[in-house]
Enzyme design. Structure first.
Site, PDB file in Angstrom:
ATOM      1  CG  ASP A   1      -1.867   1.104   1.509  1.00 44.57           C
ATOM      2  OD1 ASP A   1      -2.698   1.112   0.397  1.00 44.57           O
ATOM      3  OD2 ASP A   1      -1.847   1.808   2.242  1.00 44.57           O
TER       4      ASP A   1
ATOM      5  CB  THR B   1      -1.867   6.021  -1.941  1.00 45.06           C
ATOM      6  OG1 THR B   1      -1.656   4.578  -1.887  1.00 45.06           O
ATOM      7  CG2 THR B   1      -2.785   6.759  -1.157  1.00 45.06           C
ATOM      8  CB  THR B   2       0.808   3.038  -5.440  1.00 47.20           C
ATOM      9  OG1 THR B   2       0.392   2.393  -4.278  1.00 47.20           O
ATOM     10  CG2 THR B   2       2.258   2.780  -6.029  1.00 47.20           C
TER      11      THR B   2
HETATM   12  P1  ADP Z   1      -2.726   2.394  -5.916  1.00 37.80           P
HETATM   13  O1  ADP Z   1      -2.325   2.660  -4.387  1.00 37.80           O
HETATM   14  O2  ADP Z   1      -2.273   3.559  -6.842  1.00 37.80           O
HETATM   15  O3  ADP Z   1      -4.160   2.145  -5.889  1.00 37.80           O
HETATM   16  P2  ADP Z   1      -2.423  -0.274  -6.351  1.00 37.80           P
HETATM   17  O4  ADP Z   1      -1.142  -1.140  -6.207  1.00 37.80           O
HETATM   18  O5  ADP Z   1      -3.649  -0.453  -5.827  1.00 37.80           O
HETATM   19  O6  ADP Z   1      -2.021   1.063  -6.414  1.00 37.80           O
HETATM   20  O7  ADP Z   1      -2.679  -0.380  -8.080  1.00 37.80           O
HETATM   21  C1  ADP Z   1      -3.755   0.267  -8.720  1.00 37.80           C
HETATM   22  C2  ADP Z   1      -3.756   0.082 -10.389  1.00 37.80           C
HETATM   23  O8  ADP Z   1      -3.406  -1.313 -10.521  1.00 37.80           O
HETATM   24  C3  ADP Z   1      -4.768   0.714 -10.972  1.00 37.80           C
HETATM   25  O9  ADP Z   1      -4.430   1.485 -11.982  1.00 37.80           O
HETATM   26  C4  ADP Z   1      -5.550  -0.428 -11.204  1.00 37.80           C
HETATM   27  O10 ADP Z   1      -6.532  -0.237 -12.371  1.00 37.80           O
HETATM   28  C5  ADP Z   1      -4.889  -1.548 -11.404  1.00 37.80           C
HETATM   29  N1  ADP Z   1      -5.278  -2.831 -11.625  1.00 37.80           N
HETATM   30  C6  ADP Z   1      -6.147  -3.499 -10.556  1.00 37.80           C
HETATM   31  N2  ADP Z   1      -6.329  -4.593 -10.886  1.00 37.80           N
HETATM   32  C7  ADP Z   1      -5.820  -5.041 -12.004  1.00 37.80           C
HETATM   33  C8  ADP Z   1      -5.893  -6.154 -12.738  1.00 37.80           C
HETATM   34  N3  ADP Z   1      -6.443  -7.165 -12.761  1.00 37.80           N
HETATM   35  N4  ADP Z   1      -5.217  -5.778 -14.064  1.00 37.80           N
HETATM   36  C9  ADP Z   1      -4.473  -4.708 -14.264  1.00 37.80           C
HETATM   37  N5  ADP Z   1      -4.446  -3.580 -13.586  1.00 37.80           N
HETATM   38  C10 ADP Z   1      -5.221  -3.607 -12.696  1.00 37.80           C
END
Ligand code: ADP
Ligand code: MG
Length: 553
Positions: A68, A101-102
Site C-alpha cells: 500500500d 495512493t501509489t
Molecule cells: P494504488 O495505491 O494507486 O491504488 P495499486 O497497487 O492498488 O496502487 O494499483 C492500482 C492500479 O492497478 C490501478 O491502476 C488499477 O486499475 C490497476 N489494476 C488493478 N487490478 C488490475 C488488473 N487485474 N489488471 C491490471 N491492472 C489492474
C-alpha cells in the site's frame, strides 16, 4: 553562510541568520526534483496486481509487509522537504478517496521527470505549471465524459469494484469473500442524503485478531467489544437482549476533595456501609426496572453493583470506549443515557444475541443480530499478525472505494485504460494550446503513460511492445483498452471487470498535478542554521546534512 544584502544607501542588512543555508535557482530545483523522483522510484514497483511488496523495518525491528503506497511512505522516514511533499500527496489522496495512493506518487514523479526535460530546454517553470494545470483540468473533464454511471443497488457491480481495489493486494485471493463483506457493510450503514447516499466509515468497526484463517473473516450485524463480561456470576449469553447504554459510573462518586470521616463506633461503620449498599442497589433496581438484561457502561461498575446485577441475571460490560458507545447506539438503537434516573424502556436497544466468546486467548463480547443496524463490525481473521494487518489495510482501501462509488456512482475501467485514453486525447488537444504551453501538455500526456507502463513493467511485460499495442488500439477508439496485468496482455479492462471509482482517478490527477506544480515553483530553498534533527548518514537523506547529500553545498 550569512546572507548580507545592501540597501540603496549602502547599509548592510543581514537577512539570514548565521549558519543558514540557501540554494537558489537551478540548483535548488534540481535537488528538489531529484528527491521527489526518488520517492516515486521507491513505490513504483509496487503498483498494480503484479506489483511487489515492501518489507519495512522500523527502528525497533518491527516488520511491516505491505504493498500500500500510503503505508510504505508513512513508515519510511523521509526528511528532504521536497520528498516530504511527495509523501503528503499520498496522504491527501488516502484521506480524500482512500485508494490510488501509489498511482498518485508515480504520476507526480513522472510529471516532474517530464518537467525536467523541458527545464533543460529553458522552458520557464511557470509555463510548465500553467500547461500542466490546463492539461489536468481538461483531463478531469475527459474522465467525466467517459465515466459510466452505476446503480447503487447493483450488488454485482459493486462487488467488482471492491474486488478491483483488493486485486493489487496480498489478500487478492480472498477478494470474493472480503469484497462481499465490504459491499454488505457499506450498504448497511449508508444513509440517504440530499443527493444520493452518504457513508460514514466510522460506522464500520474493523476488529482484527491473528489466528484461524482469512475465511473466518466475517461481517457482524452489530458490534464486537474487546472486553470481558465484568463478573463471573453473570450470564455469558443472552438472547433477545435489551441493552442499556450508560454513560455514568455505577459506583458511589468519590468526592473531589479528600474528606475524612471519623467513625467512633462499629454501629456507625455498619450504617455507613449499608448506606453505600443501598445506593448501589437502587442503581441496579433502576436498570432492572427499565427491563434491561444487558448493561454497557462507559465508566466503572462497583463490585457490589456487579453482584446485584449478576443476581438479577444481567450481563454487564464496563469501561466501554466512547467510540464504541456511539457505534453501539447506532447498531442497537439504544439511547446513550447520562443519568440513570432517566433510564426507561424506551432507551433500550435490541440485539438477537449478546454473548461472550473466546477469540484466541481473549474474551470478547459480541452484540449481534441487530435489526437494521446503522453500525456494523468486520471481524478480520488470518494466519498471522502480518496477514491480518495487511488485510485491515486492504479493507480500508476497499471500504473507501465503496464509499466513493455509493456517494458518487460513476466508474471507469482500470489497468491504465483511462490514463492511456486521456493521454491520447490530450496529445490531440495540445495543438489548441498556445506556444510553449503546448509542450507542457504533451509532457503531461507522456507522464500519464507512466501508469500503464509501470503496470506492464511490474507484470514482466515488454514495455515497448505493450505501449505500442495500447496506443494503437486506443487511437482506434477502444477507450477501455489497458494492461491486463494478470494475464499479461493488452485487453479491454471493462470486460475484464477491473473497475474503479471515477473519484479515485480524478483525485490522482488533481493531487499529483498540485504537488508537481508546487515543487516546480520553488526556486529558493532556505534551511535554518539550527538543525532540529540529528545529522543523517553522510550522503543520505538525514537531517539538513542530508540536503548537503543531495548536492546542497
Ligand atoms: P494504488 O495505491 O494507486 O491504488 P495499486 O497497487 O492498488 O496502487 O494499483 C492500482 C492500479 O492497478 C490501478 O491502476 C488499477 O486499475 C490497476 N489494476 C488493478 N487490478 C488490475 C488488473 N487485474 N489488471 C491490471 N491492472 C489492474
Ligand atoms: Mg489500490
Amino acid at each position: 553562510m550569512a546572507s548580507i544584502q545592501t540597501t540603496p544607501g549602502g547599509m548592510p542588512v543581514l537577512i539570514l541568520k548565521d549558519g543558514a543555508k540557501e540554494t537558489k535557482g537551478r540548483e535548488a530545483q534540481k535537488n528538489n526534483l531529484t528527491a521527489a523522483k526518488l520517492i516515486a522510484e521507491i513505490v513504483k514497483t509496487s503498483l498494480g496486481p503484479r506489483g511487489m511488496d515492501k518489507m519495512l523495518v522500523d527502528n525497533l525491528g518491527d516488520v511491516t509487509i505491505t504493498n500500500d503506497g500510503a503505508t510504505i511512505l508513512k513508515e519510511i522516514d523521509v526528511q528532504h522537504p521536497a520528498a516530504k511533499m511527495m509523501v503528503e500527496v499520498a496522504k491527501s489522496v488516502d484521506n480524500e478517496v482512500g485508494d490510488g495512493t501509489t498511482s498518485s506518487v508515480v504520476f507526480a514523479g513522472a510529471l516532474l521527470e517530464r518537467a525536467e526535460e523541458l527545464l533543460s530546454k529553458d522552458v520557464h517553470p511557470s509555463v510548465i505549471v500553467d500547461g500542466y494545470n490546463a492539461a489536468a483540468e481538461h483531463a478531469l473533464k475527459l474522465l467525466e465524459k467517459i465515466a459510466v454511471q452505476v446503480e447503487v443497488s447493483d450488488k454485482d457491480m459493486l462487488l467488482k469494484i471492491a474486488r478491483t481495489s483488493m486485486d493489487s493486494k496480498l489478500v487478492s485471493d480472498d477478494s470474493p469473500l472480503l469484497g462481499a463483506i465490504v459491499v454488505d457493510a457499506t450498504k448497511q450503514v449508508a444513509e440517504k442524503a440530499d443527493r444520493g447516499l452518504k457513508v460514514d466509515l466510522d460506522d464500520i468497526k474493523v476488529e482484527k485478531k491473528a489466528g484461524g484463517s482469512m475465511h473466518d473473516t466475517k461481517l457482524i450485524k452489530g458490534i464486537v467489544l474487546d472486553k470481558e463480561i465484568v463478573h463471573a456470576g453473570m450470564p455469558k449469553r443472552i438472547e433477545n437482549a435489551k441493552i442499556a447504554i450508560i454513560n455514568s459510573a455505577l459506583e458511589i462518586e468519590k468526592t473531589e476533595m479528600s474528606a475524612e470521616i471519623r467513625i467512633s463506633d462499629p454501629q456507625q461503620m455498619q450504617m455507613f456501609l449499608e448506606e453505600e449498599n443501598r445506593m448501589l442497589r437502587s442503581m441496579v433496581d433502576k436498570i432492572k426496572g427499565s427491563g434491561a438484561n444487558v448493561v454497557l457502561c462507559q465508566k466503572g461498575i462497583d463490585d457490589i453493583a456487579q453482584h446485584y446485577l449478576a443476581k438479577a441475571g444481567v450481563l454487564a460490560v464496563r469501561r466501554v470506549k466512547e467510540s464504541d458507545m456511539t457505534k453501539m447506539s447506532r447498531a442497537t438503537g439504544a439511547r446513550i443515557v447520562n443519568n440513570l434516573d432517566d433510564l426507561t424502556a424506551k432507551d433500550l436497544g435490541a440485539a438477537n444475541l449478546v454473548e461472550e466468546r473466546k477469540v484466541e486467548t481473549d474474551k470478547w463480547v459480541f452484540v449481534e443480530g441487530c435489526k437494521n443496524p446503522k453500525s456494523v463490525t468486520i471481524l478480520v481473521r488470518g494466519g498471522s499478525q502480518r496477514v491480518v494487518d495487511e488485510a485491515d489495510r486492504s479493507l480500508h482501501d476497499a471500504l473507501m472505494v465503496m464509499k466513493d462509488v455509493l456517494e458518487k456512482p460513476a466508474i471507469v475501467a482500470g489497468g491504465g485504460a483511462p490514463e492511456a485514453y486521456v493521454a491520447n486525447e490530450l496529445r490531440q488537444w495540445a495543438s489548441s494550446q498556445e506556444g510553449r504551453a503546448q509542450l507542457a501538455v504533451q509532457k503531461f500526456a507522456d507522464a500519464l503513460d507512466a501508469i500503464p507502463l509501470n503496470l506492464a513493467e511490474n507484470a514482466g511485460m515488454d514495455p515497448i511492445d505493450t505501449m505500442t499495442e495500447l496506443r494503437a488500439k486506443q487511437s482506434k477508439g477502444a477507450k477501455w483498452t489497458g494492461v491486463d496485468a494478470r494475464n499479461t496482455v493488452v485487453a479491454d479492462m471493462y470486460k475484464q471487470n477491473v473497475l474503479e471509482p471515477l473519484a479515485v482517478k480524478q483525485q490522482i490527477i488533481k493531487s499529483a498535478t498540485e504537488v508537481a506544480s508546487m515543487i516546480l515553483r520553488i526556486d529558493d530553498v532556505i534551511a535554518s542554521g539550527k538543525s532540529r534533527m540529528p545529522a543523517g548518514p553522510p550522503g543520505g537523506m538525514g537531517g539538513m546534512g542530508g540536503m548537503g547529500g543531495m548536492g546542497m553545498e
